[in-house]
Structures are given as C-alpha cells and as structure tokens.
Write a protein that holds these residues in place. Structure first.
Motif, mmCIF file in Angstrom:
data_model
loop_
_atom_site.group_PDB
_atom_site.id
_atom_site.type_symbol
_atom_site.label_atom_id
_atom_site.label_comp_id
_atom_site.label_asym_id
_atom_site.label_seq_id
_atom_site.Cartn_x
_atom_site.Cartn_y
_atom_site.Cartn_z
ATOM 1 N N SER A 88 0.834 -1.195 0.000
ATOM 2 C CA SER A 88 0.000 0.000 0.000
ATOM 3 C C SER A 88 0.865 1.239 0.000
ATOM 4 C CB SER A 88 -0.899 0.007 1.240
ATOM 5 O OG SER A 88 -0.113 -0.013 2.419
ATOM 6 N N GLY A 89 2.161 1.079 0.124
ATOM 7 C CA GLY A 89 3.101 2.194 0.119
ATOM 8 C C GLY A 89 4.483 1.681 0.394
ATOM 9 N N PRO A 90 5.511 2.517 0.232
ATOM 10 C CA PRO A 90 6.880 2.057 0.371
ATOM 11 C C PRO A 90 7.252 1.637 1.770
ATOM 12 C CG PRO A 90 6.805 4.440 0.087
ATOM 13 C CD PRO A 90 5.430 3.924 -0.166
ATOM 14 N N ALA A 91 6.469 1.991 2.761
ATOM 15 C CA ALA A 91 6.778 1.552 4.117
ATOM 16 C C ALA A 91 6.200 0.181 4.422
ATOM 17 C CB ALA A 91 6.244 2.558 5.139
ATOM 18 N N ALA A 92 5.356 -0.338 3.534
ATOM 19 C CA ALA A 92 4.738 -1.637 3.780
ATOM 20 C C ALA A 92 5.797 -2.715 3.794
ATOM 21 C CB ALA A 92 3.699 -1.936 2.688
ATOM 22 N N GLY A 93 5.574 -3.735 4.615
ATOM 23 C CA GLY A 93 6.505 -4.850 4.660
ATOM 24 C C GLY A 93 7.692 -4.629 5.565
ATOM 25 N N ASP A 209 6.961 10.876 -6.230
ATOM 26 C CA ASP A 209 5.737 10.504 -6.936
ATOM 27 C C ASP A 209 4.629 10.137 -5.931
ATOM 28 O OD1 ASP A 209 5.954 7.737 -6.271
ATOM 29 O OD2 ASP A 209 7.274 7.403 -7.990
ATOM 30 N N ARG A 210 3.436 9.944 -6.448
ATOM 31 C CA ARG A 210 2.250 9.790 -5.598
ATOM 32 C C ARG A 210 2.289 8.523 -4.753
ATOM 33 N NH1 ARG A 210 -2.290 10.496 -10.092
ATOM 34 N NH2 ARG A 210 -0.748 9.207 -11.163
ATOM 35 N N ARG A 211 3.118 7.543 -5.141
ATOM 36 C CA ARG A 211 3.167 6.280 -4.401
ATOM 37 C C ARG A 211 3.980 6.403 -3.111
ATOM 38 N NH1 ARG A 211 1.888 1.092 -6.335
ATOM 39 N NH2 ARG A 211 1.922 -0.333 -4.563
ATOM 40 N N VAL A 212 4.797 7.442 -2.990
ATOM 41 C CA VAL A 212 5.719 7.541 -1.868
ATOM 42 C C VAL A 212 4.975 7.701 -0.554
ATOM 43 C CG1 VAL A 212 7.571 8.905 -0.837
ATOM 44 C CG2 VAL A 212 7.610 8.405 -3.278
ATOM 45 N N VAL A 213 3.921 8.535 -0.497
ATOM 46 C CA VAL A 213 3.280 8.813 0.795
ATOM 47 C C VAL A 213 2.117 7.881 1.140
ATOM 48 C CG1 VAL A 213 2.129 10.574 2.177
ATOM 49 C CG2 VAL A 213 4.157 11.161 0.836
ATOM 50 N N PRO A 214 1.107 7.619 0.330
ATOM 51 C CA PRO A 214 0.758 8.189 -0.969
ATOM 52 C C PRO A 214 -0.104 9.441 -0.820
ATOM 53 C CG PRO A 214 -0.712 6.381 -0.471
ATOM 54 C CD PRO A 214 0.230 6.493 0.702
ATOM 55 N N THR A 215 -0.154 10.215 -1.909
ATOM 56 C CA THR A 215 -0.958 11.430 -1.949
ATOM 57 C C THR A 215 -1.655 11.514 -3.301
ATOM 58 O OG1 THR A 215 0.917 12.696 -2.801
ATOM 59 C CG2 THR A 215 0.599 12.689 -0.413
ATOM 60 N N PRO A 216 -2.710 12.333 -3.402
ATOM 61 C CA PRO A 216 -3.392 12.468 -4.700
ATOM 62 C C PRO A 216 -2.475 13.025 -5.783
ATOM 63 C CG PRO A 216 -4.757 13.316 -2.922
ATOM 64 C CD PRO A 216 -3.407 13.076 -2.340
ATOM 65 N N ALA A 280 8.659 5.603 -6.432
ATOM 66 C CA ALA A 280 8.057 4.437 -5.786
ATOM 67 C C ALA A 280 7.012 3.762 -6.656
ATOM 68 C CB ALA A 280 7.436 4.833 -4.452
ATOM 69 N N GLU A 281 6.581 4.403 -7.734
ATOM 70 C CA GLU A 281 5.558 3.798 -8.596
ATOM 71 C C GLU A 281 6.148 2.583 -9.320
ATOM 72 O OE1 GLU A 281 4.019 6.812 -11.140
ATOM 73 O OE2 GLU A 281 2.947 7.858 -9.518
ATOM 74 N N PRO A 282 5.458 1.442 -9.282
ATOM 75 C CA PRO A 282 6.008 0.201 -9.832
ATOM 76 C C PRO A 282 6.489 0.299 -11.274
ATOM 77 C CG PRO A 282 4.058 -0.261 -8.543
ATOM 78 C CD PRO A 282 4.157 1.239 -8.626
ATOM 79 N N ASP A 283 5.730 0.955 -12.133
ATOM 80 C CA ASP A 283 6.136 1.049 -13.541
ATOM 81 C C ASP A 283 7.434 1.832 -13.683
ATOM 82 O OD1 ASP A 283 3.978 -0.421 -14.337
ATOM 83 O OD2 ASP A 283 2.756 1.317 -14.933
ATOM 84 N N ARG A 284 7.594 2.876 -12.920
ATOM 85 C CA ARG A 284 8.829 3.663 -12.977
ATOM 86 C C ARG A 284 10.002 2.861 -12.423
ATOM 87 N NH1 ARG A 284 8.641 9.310 -10.308
ATOM 88 N NH2 ARG A 284 10.513 9.563 -11.615
ATOM 89 N N LEU A 285 9.771 2.118 -11.355
ATOM 90 C CA LEU A 285 10.848 1.310 -10.781
ATOM 91 C C LEU A 285 11.308 0.235 -11.757
ATOM 92 C CD1 LEU A 285 9.635 0.823 -7.084
ATOM 93 C CD2 LEU A 285 11.537 2.238 -7.879
ATOM 94 N N ARG A 286 10.349 -0.411 -12.414
ATOM 95 C CA ARG A 286 10.707 -1.486 -13.336
ATOM 96 C C ARG A 286 11.518 -0.962 -14.521
ATOM 97 N NH1 ARG A 286 5.779 -4.197 -11.614
ATOM 98 N NH2 ARG A 286 4.522 -2.730 -12.817
ATOM 99 N N ALA A 287 11.341 0.312 -14.876
ATOM 100 C CA ALA A 287 12.045 0.877 -16.022
ATOM 101 C C ALA A 287 13.499 1.245 -15.698
ATOM 102 C CB ALA A 287 11.315 2.128 -16.516
ATOM 103 N N LEU A 288 13.853 1.221 -14.419
ATOM 104 C CA LEU A 288 15.207 1.610 -14.012
ATOM 105 C C LEU A 288 16.152 0.411 -14.088
ATOM 106 C CD1 LEU A 288 14.340 3.704 -10.820
ATOM 107 C CD2 LEU A 288 14.904 4.586 -13.094
ATOM 108 N N GLU A 289 17.360 0.654 -14.571
ATOM 109 C CA GLU A 289 18.393 -0.387 -14.531
ATOM 110 C C GLU A 289 19.177 -0.224 -13.233
ATOM 111 O OE1 GLU A 289 21.400 -1.852 -17.773
ATOM 112 O OE2 GLU A 289 22.415 -0.364 -16.511
ATOM 113 N N VAL A 290 19.071 -1.206 -12.357
ATOM 114 C CA VAL A 290 19.759 -1.177 -11.071
ATOM 115 C C VAL A 290 20.926 -2.149 -11.130
ATOM 116 C CG1 VAL A 290 19.547 -1.487 -8.575
ATOM 117 C CG2 VAL A 290 17.597 -0.639 -9.899
#
Length: 293
Positions: A88-93, A209-216, A280-290
């Motif tokens: 539900s957000g980056p703090a989950a888990g 991005d909106r997934r970090v907190v999340p916020t509108p 934190a948005e999944p699509d943006r994370l997947r596009a990054l080369e780590v």
C-alpha cells in the motif's frame, strides 16, 4: 550405535552446516524468514533420509536447500507475486516475519543493490549466479539441480553477472557522487540533521511521486532544511537502503526483504545535491536499470 545417538550425531553434523546453508538460502530468497524455512525443511529431509552413503554431506545439503529455494522462487512467479503491486506504500513490509533489525543487518552485509538485482533475475539465473559466483559451486553440480547442461548453466551465470554489473557506463564523476550519496545515507541513518543540511544546496528541490506517501498529487519540497526534515522522517526506512548504480549513476535503493520499494536519484552542483527524485511507482521502478555500485 543406538538410534538416539545416531540422531544426535546427525543433528550435530547439520548444525555444522546450518550457517552456510542459511547464507545460501538468504541470497537466493532475500528474506530471513523464508531462508530459515528452507533450512528447516532441509533438516527435516535429512532426518528422514538415509545418508550413510553420502560422501559430502555439505554438498548434499546445499543441493537440497538450493532446490527448495528454486521451487520457492518459481512459486512466486507462478502466483505472479509482485510485492510492489501488493504494497500500500513504500513503508509496507517493514514489520512482520523475521526481526526487522536482523533483516536490515543481513541486507547491509550482503548489499542492498545486489539483493535488488538478484530479485530481478529469473529463478534459474539467480541459482546459477548465487551458487557459482558467490559460493564457488561447480557448474557441473548446478547443472544437475537445474536439469540443464553445464554450458547452459554457464550462460545463465554470465547473463546474471552482466545484470549485476549493469550495462550503463558509469559517469566519470561517479566516485565523487557516490561519496556524497553515501554521506546522505549515513546522515539519514544516524539522524544527523545538520550533516544532511550541509550536503544539500540551499535551493534543493525534492520531487516524490504519488506512491511515496501516498498522496493524490506528486510532492514537491523546496529548500535544504525542509528536504532534510523529510529525510529525517525516513530514518527507519534507511535501514533497508543501500547505494546502487541506477542507470549508471550512484543512487539509493530501498529494498525491505530484498524487494525494491523506493529509489532516490540525485542531481548535483559540485559536492552539493541540487535535486532529489523519489521513485516508488512500480512502472517507474521497473524501467530503471539497477546494478551493484
């Protein structure tokens, strides 16, 4: 030798190998609790097996643990398990399962960036790389576990190795930037507000991005002290964060239990951070080369 003595001897032999088995399982699974489950299952299988004809018990146990981990990784994919979508957000888990402090210490010792890259490999690639490159298991032995030829396993490990190193060429100023990023992480982990402010340009701008907190809407924070205040609020998350190369540039990756959750990328003016982008948005994370820094 009576049955009780035999059982005690077998348990003693297993305990001699437990640490190494746990190390293999943790690097395969990225989770202390899952690694402990795999090691415990290996003990149960050992206790039910006749190993009187086994010459190398350590190798036998490593094979059992590796196959268990491989099945667990394949089950994740079968269920299309994607922790990023489930959160539900980056703090989950950050809580539940094993001791979060132990998880953080182990992640640090292995390397958060390595765990992130390993999590992006296929189960077979991960097994080949972990066993061969990290634990020096011969390709011939891994081939038996994967039911492939040694040459095919060698190719799996080679592909995984390239992913770990990354394809983007590091910038010439990467060492300087890495020192600043490491200092940012150290100040955040240590709760050193003034040290963090000194790393930030007075007019630094943070975008999240909106997934970090999340916020509108996405978040924009301006000014060194306000950005530092926000970082101080994430001190707990910083335990699961490490330096990584993101698209060839030093950055920070947060990965509780080995699953990429947040990435912080930076822009600089000399030794000062002028911009922070929190992804934190999944699509943006997947596009990054780590890759491993």
């Amino acid at each position: 030798m009576n049955e009780r003595v035999a059982d005690d001897r077998l348990a003693g032999l297993f305990e001699e190998h437990r640490g190494g088995l746990r190390a293999v399982a943790y690097r395969m699974l990225g989770s202390v609790s899952e690694a402990d489950d795999a090691v415990q299952e290996a003990w149960l299988r050992l206790s039910r097996s006749d190993v009187s004809g086994v010459d190398n018990l350590g190798a036998w146990l490593t094979t059992v643990v590796a196959r268990l981990c491989l099945n667990m990784l394949r089950a994740r994919r079968t269920r299309r398990e994607d922790p990023l979508e489930a959160q539900s957000g980056p703090a989950a888990g950050l809580t539940g399962g094993a001791d979060p402090e132990e998880e953080a210490v182990l992640a640090d010792s292995v390397g958060v960036a390595l765990l992130v890259v390993l999590d992006r490999l296929s189960p077979a690639e991960r097994l080949a790389f972990v066993l061969h490159d990290l634990f020096a298991v011969p390709f011939e032995d891994i081939a038996v576990m994967l039911e492939r030829t040694p040459q095919a396993v060698r190719q799996l490990a080679s592909r995984a190795r390239r992913r770990v190193r990354g394809g983007a060429a590091p910038r010439p100023d990467a060492p300087q930037r890495r020192r600043v990023v490491e200092a940012f992480l150290a100040a955040t982990r240590g709760g050193d507000f003034e040290a963090l402010v000194k790393l930030l340009h007075p007019d630094v701008v943070l975008h999240a991005d909106r997934r970090v907190v999340p916020t509108p809407e996405p978040i924009v924070v301006r000014g060194a002290r306000r950005v530092a205040e926000g970082a101080m609020a994430a001190t707990g998350r910083a335990r699961f964060t490490g330096v990584a190369l993101v698209d060839g540039v030093p950055a920070l990756a947060m990965a509780p239990y080995g699953r990429l959750s947040v990435v912080l990328t930076f822009t600089f003016d000399g030794d000062l951070i002028t911009g922070v982008d929190v992804v934190a948005e999944p699509d943006r994370l997947r596009a990054l080369e780590v890759a491993v820094a």
